[in-house]
Enzyme design. Sequence first.
Site, short mmCIF file in Angstrom:
data_model
loop_
_atom_site.label_atom_id
_atom_site.label_comp_id
_atom_site.label_asym_id
_atom_site.label_seq_id
_atom_site.Cartn_x
_atom_site.Cartn_y
_atom_site.Cartn_z
N ASP A 10 0.84 -1.19 0.00
CA ASP A 10 0.00 0.00 0.00
C ASP A 10 0.89 1.25 0.00
O ASP A 10 2.05 1.19 0.39
CB ASP A 10 -0.89 -0.03 1.25
N ASP A 12 -0.19 5.16 0.95
CA ASP A 12 -0.40 6.14 2.03
C ASP A 12 -0.40 5.48 3.40
O ASP A 12 -1.21 4.60 3.67
CB ASP A 12 -1.71 6.90 1.79
N ASP A 20 -4.14 9.95 8.55
CA ASP A 20 -5.43 10.12 7.87
C ASP A 20 -5.43 11.18 6.79
O ASP A 20 -6.44 11.81 6.55
CB ASP A 20 -6.52 10.44 8.89
N THR A 52 -3.01 0.82 -4.50
CA THR A 52 -3.41 2.00 -3.75
C THR A 52 -4.70 2.59 -4.28
O THR A 52 -4.93 2.60 -5.49
CB THR A 52 -2.26 3.05 -3.78
N ASN A 53 -5.55 3.04 -3.36
CA ASN A 53 -6.74 3.80 -3.73
C ASN A 53 -6.35 5.27 -3.81
O ASN A 53 -5.78 5.81 -2.86
CB ASN A 53 -7.82 3.68 -2.65
N GLN A 54 -6.66 5.92 -4.93
CA GLN A 54 -6.33 7.34 -5.11
C GLN A 54 -7.50 8.08 -5.77
O GLN A 54 -7.46 8.44 -6.93
CB GLN A 54 -5.04 7.50 -5.92
N CYS A 82 -6.41 2.39 -7.97
CA CYS A 82 -7.83 2.64 -8.18
C CYS A 82 -8.04 4.16 -8.11
O CYS A 82 -7.82 4.76 -7.06
CB CYS A 82 -8.69 1.96 -7.12
N HIS A 84 -10.92 5.72 -8.47
CA HIS A 84 -12.35 6.00 -8.27
C HIS A 84 -12.69 6.50 -6.88
O HIS A 84 -12.03 6.15 -5.90
CB HIS A 84 -13.16 4.73 -8.58
N CYS A 92 -12.30 -2.32 -8.33
CA CYS A 92 -10.88 -2.24 -8.00
C CYS A 92 -10.61 -1.57 -6.65
O CYS A 92 -9.54 -1.74 -6.09
CB CYS A 92 -10.10 -1.53 -9.11
#
Length: 185
Positions: A10, A12, A20, A52-54, A82, A84, A92
Amino acid sequence: MGVIEAVFIDRDGTIGGVEDKVIYPNEMIIFPEVEESIKRLKEKGLLILSFTNQPGISRGEANRDDFEVELKSIGFDRIYLCPHEHNTGCNCRKPLPGMLLQAANENDLDLRKCVVIGDRWTDLVSAQEAGCIKILVQTGAGKKDLKKYEDGQYFGKYREAYPDYMATNIKDAAQCFLNHCKEPS
């Protein structure tokens, strides 16, 4: 732990940043041990993948290419990202396993022989859903998310996604491979 094919890490809170707050490329301060840890894992022949989610990308706050340049510059082989927003219905976004499944398909990986290192319970749920080994680092949101689990705040698949191993930071997680991790106590 057996033969490992790839390590998903991951971004962040795991390789840099704070608990956070999402920090975009060119502002992220990478933890000092990250590049050396990735290098040591790669020396063992492991494929090192970012997942990673972005959602800032879909909001126009960040650029996908900047994330890819940043992550490849510190040693990642491939980037799974990702872009979204929450609740858009994509497959994703963590905690769904879409990025892990895509990487397995594109890189011919057996996800049971892959490790996920992250600081959030969503990382662990994604790993659990895909059948990966789960390592929770205590950087970023790691301590807070572990406390939530211990306080009984997680239910269902979140409750089932307890880490297979715990690590202080990415260096400790990487060392886990080199010394054959011990089960969490």
